[in-house]
Structures are given as C-alpha cells and as structure tokens.
Scaffold this motif. Structure first.
Motif, PDB file in Angstrom:
ATOM      1  N   MET A 222       0.943  -1.185   0.085  1.00 36.18           N
ATOM      2  CA  MET A 222       0.035  -0.035  -0.027  1.00 36.18           C
ATOM      3  C   MET A 222       0.872   1.218  -0.041  1.00 36.18           C
ATOM      4  O   MET A 222       0.509   2.277  -0.653  1.00 36.18           O
ATOM      5  N   PRO A 226       0.147   3.766  -3.835  1.00 38.12           N
ATOM      6  CA  PRO A 226      -0.968   4.553  -3.219  1.00 38.12           C
ATOM      7  C   PRO A 226      -2.263   4.325  -3.794  1.00 38.12           C
ATOM      8  O   PRO A 226      -3.375   4.589  -3.087  1.00 38.12           O
ATOM      9  N   GLU A 227      -2.423   4.266  -5.069  1.00 33.24           N
ATOM     10  CA  GLU A 227      -3.699   4.228  -5.917  1.00 33.24           C
ATOM     11  C   GLU A 227      -4.337   2.729  -5.164  1.00 33.24           C
ATOM     12  O   GLU A 227      -5.621   2.825  -5.473  1.00 33.24           O
ATOM     13  N   LYS A 229      -4.228   1.676  -2.237  1.00 34.04           N
ATOM     14  CA  LYS A 229      -4.686   1.864  -1.051  1.00 34.04           C
ATOM     15  C   LYS A 229      -6.018   2.775  -1.015  1.00 34.04           C
ATOM     16  O   LYS A 229      -6.897   2.543  -0.300  1.00 34.04           O
ATOM     17  N   ALA A 230      -5.827   3.862  -1.978  1.00 33.50           N
ATOM     18  CA  ALA A 230      -7.166   4.628  -2.273  1.00 33.50           C
ATOM     19  C   ALA A 230      -8.393   3.606  -2.747  1.00 33.50           C
ATOM     20  O   ALA A 230      -9.408   3.845  -2.344  1.00 33.50           O
ATOM     21  N   LEU A 231      -8.175   2.726  -3.618  1.00 33.75           N
ATOM     22  CA  LEU A 231      -9.003   1.679  -3.996  1.00 33.75           C
ATOM     23  C   LEU A 231      -9.687   0.808  -2.881  1.00 33.75           C
ATOM     24  O   LEU A 231     -10.900   0.649  -2.618  1.00 33.75           O
ATOM     25  N   LYS A 232      -8.902   0.317  -2.057  1.00 33.92           N
ATOM     26  CA  LYS A 232      -9.107  -0.319  -0.873  1.00 33.92           C
ATOM     27  C   LYS A 232      -9.939   0.336  -0.083  1.00 33.92           C
ATOM     28  O   LYS A 232     -11.215  -0.128   0.449  1.00 33.92           O
ATOM     29  N   GLU A 233      -9.735   1.701   0.216  1.00 36.42           N
ATOM     30  CA  GLU A 233     -10.753   2.392   1.093  1.00 36.42           C
ATOM     31  C   GLU A 233     -12.012   2.812   0.338  1.00 36.42           C
ATOM     32  O   GLU A 233     -12.995   2.727   1.162  1.00 36.42           O
ATOM     33  N   ARG A 234     -12.086   2.830  -0.764  1.00 29.25           N
ATOM     34  CA  ARG A 234     -13.435   3.090  -1.456  1.00 29.25           C
ATOM     35  C   ARG A 234     -14.082   1.752  -1.386  1.00 29.25           C
ATOM     36  O   ARG A 234     -15.370   1.959  -1.138  1.00 29.25           O
ATOM     37  N   SER A 237     -15.629   1.394   1.928  1.00 26.65           N
ATOM     38  CA  SER A 237     -16.920   2.166   2.167  1.00 26.65           C
ATOM     39  C   SER A 237     -18.304   1.641   1.482  1.00 26.65           C
ATOM     40  O   SER A 237     -19.308   2.029   1.953  1.00 26.65           O
TER      41      SER A 237
END
Length: 292
Positions: A222, A226-227, A229-234, A237
């Motif tokens: 991650m 970082p992209e 990590k951003a996808l994981k967070e999305r 949610s």
C-alpha cells in the motif's frame, strides 16, 4: 486430450517470520482455493516436444512459463519421454497475487502424472513442484492448507467452509520482489495467526474469519502503490466489510458467508471497475478425485 482445472488461491493469513540465509523470507500462511480457474488441455505429441499455446497474450509460451518448466521437471524426475502440447485457457488474472501461474504448473504435473502412468503421489508431485516455484507445492493439493518455510512445507486440512470471496483485480502491476525488499523487522512476527484461522474455519466461525485475516505484505504494498490503498478504502466504504489483499497484491477481496450478499456486492463493485469476480471456497484436488 487430457483436461485439467487450475484453481486460484487467496491468502487468508500471510505472516513473515524473518529473512532466511538463502535470500528468501520465512513465511507462515493459510491459503484457500476459490473456484476462479484456468483450464488446461494436455495433448500427447509423437515427436517428444513440449509446446504450449495460451488464450492470453500476457502469458509467455516458451521456457519462461512455469507450465513448460513443470513438464521438463516431470520428465527429468520420471524418465517420461513423451511429448505434450499444453493449451491454456486463461481466466485467472496474471500477476495478481492469486498463484495463477503456479496453479497452472501444478495442473501440468498432475496431468502428466495421469497421462504417463508414472503413479507419483500428490506428495511426490508437491516435492517436485518445489523445484519450480514456492506456491506450486500448495497448488498441487489445493483446498485449505497452511504453507510454511518459503511456502513449500504444506499441511492440508479437509474443511471446505461455506464461504464466498468477492475478488477485485485492479490493473496495477505490483513487483513482489520490491514488496519483500520493503519489509522491515517490525513487519516480522513469531506468533503467526495460521492455527487460529484454521480453528475458526473448522468450527464454522465464519464471521470471525474476516477479523483474523492478516497480510504482513499489505503495509509495504500500500505504501508503494498509493492508488491501491485509495481503491481499498473506496471498496471498504461500499462493502461495509473488511477488505483484504491476497499475496503481494494487487488483488483485493471481501469475504462473506452469504451468497446473496456476495452477489449484491459484486453488482455494486462492477460500477467502479471491470475485473470483479464472485468466488466460493473449494476443496483440494485429492478430495475432488475421491468424489469422482
């Protein structure tokens, strides 16, 4: 022509115990096959040659391919001199942390063993597979297992939990070598979670399983990507459930014991990316053969 199916795997746990003297890392991990699979056909050749075709242009079909390496290793071990043409129908994403290449190689070993009549046991095929790649021994067996060492020491379990995994494969190339290189001593543990995970699965504590899932490589992956990590967070949610990473990535997955929930999540995630799969846990190859 001989048919073989090669299942993908996900890591339910992946603990790193430290760096080994041979340059590898000592790992302790729980792996489980899911019903996303490649299909292989093995056709005998009279000329003794080993050849290969693939439906995926991303897969080499020469000596770089683990399937071809597996065929050569099998012939060295058994003395089998027959030729074979390997046709690979590729469905598992390439370089995804799902052991697609290793599973294909394991399928070639099982198939050639059947074709040649060599009569090697699964344990002997797994030992041979360790010469090809760290995940190949596990992929010879499939199902639920703990893999230790660099992945070649496999302990199998008969459980087939009624669990579903929604997989997402982003089009991100992850360098496994860079991920392992980025590990620090703080990522190592002497208390792996594998036994706890297997016990939870055996006892049917399926909601607890998602709480035990752990991947020591995730921090590094991650940070490097970082992209992802951003996808994981999305995804988290949307799913409102824990999101996990398989292997060194980039494939992410969400677990649920409820098929209808998996299908709803699939429908929602298809709105943000193309490569989404609903999979169920499946048993090992030995169990499948015993039922047939």
């Amino acid at each position: 022509m001989l048919f073989q199916r090669a299942y993908a795997k996900i890591n339910l746990t992946l603990d790193v115990l430290g760096r080994r003297g041979d340059g590898y890392h000592e790992v302790d991990m729980v792996m489980q096959t899911v019903d996303l699979s490649d299909v292989l056909w093995l056709e005998p050749r009279d000329d003794g040659e080993i050849t290969m075709d693939s439906t995926s242009s991303s897969v080499p079909v020469d000596e770089r391919n683990l399937c071809v390496q597996a065929a050569h290793a099998f012939r060295r071990r058994t003395g089998f001199r027959g030729g074979v043409h390997i046709q690979l129908d590729k469905h598992i994403p390439v370089a995804a942390g799902l052991a697609g290449g290793s599973s294909d190689a394991a399928a070639v070993l099982r198939g050639l063993n059947q074709m040649s009549g060599a009569g090697l046991t699964l344990d002997e095929l797994a030992e041979l597979g360790a010469e090809i790649g760290s995940d190949v021994p596990y992929c010879v067996y499939g199902g639920l297992a703990i893999a230790r060492g660099r992945g070649e020491r496999v302990t199998r379990y008969p459980h087939v939990p009624a669990m579903y995994a929604v997989l997402l494969h982003p089009r991100i190339f992850v360098s496994t070598a860079d991920v392992y290189k980025g590990l620090s001593p703080s990522d190592f543990t002497d208390a792996p979670r594998s036994e706890t995970m297997v016990q939870a699965l055996a006892e049917g504590q399926l909601e607890r399983v998602a709480e035990i899932v752990h991947n020591a490589l995730e921090r590094v992956t991650m940070s490097l990507y970082p992209e992802l990590k951003a996808l994981k967070e999305r995804v988290a949610s949307i799913a409102q459930r824990p999101v996990h990473m398989s292997g060194s990535g980039p494939t992410l997955y969400v677990l649920t014991p409820v098929q209808t929930h998996a299908q709803r999540l699939y429908n929602a995630l298809r709105g943000i990316m193309k490569d989404v799969y609903v999979c169920r846990f499946v048993g090992g190859y030995a169990e499948a053969h015993a039922r047939s």
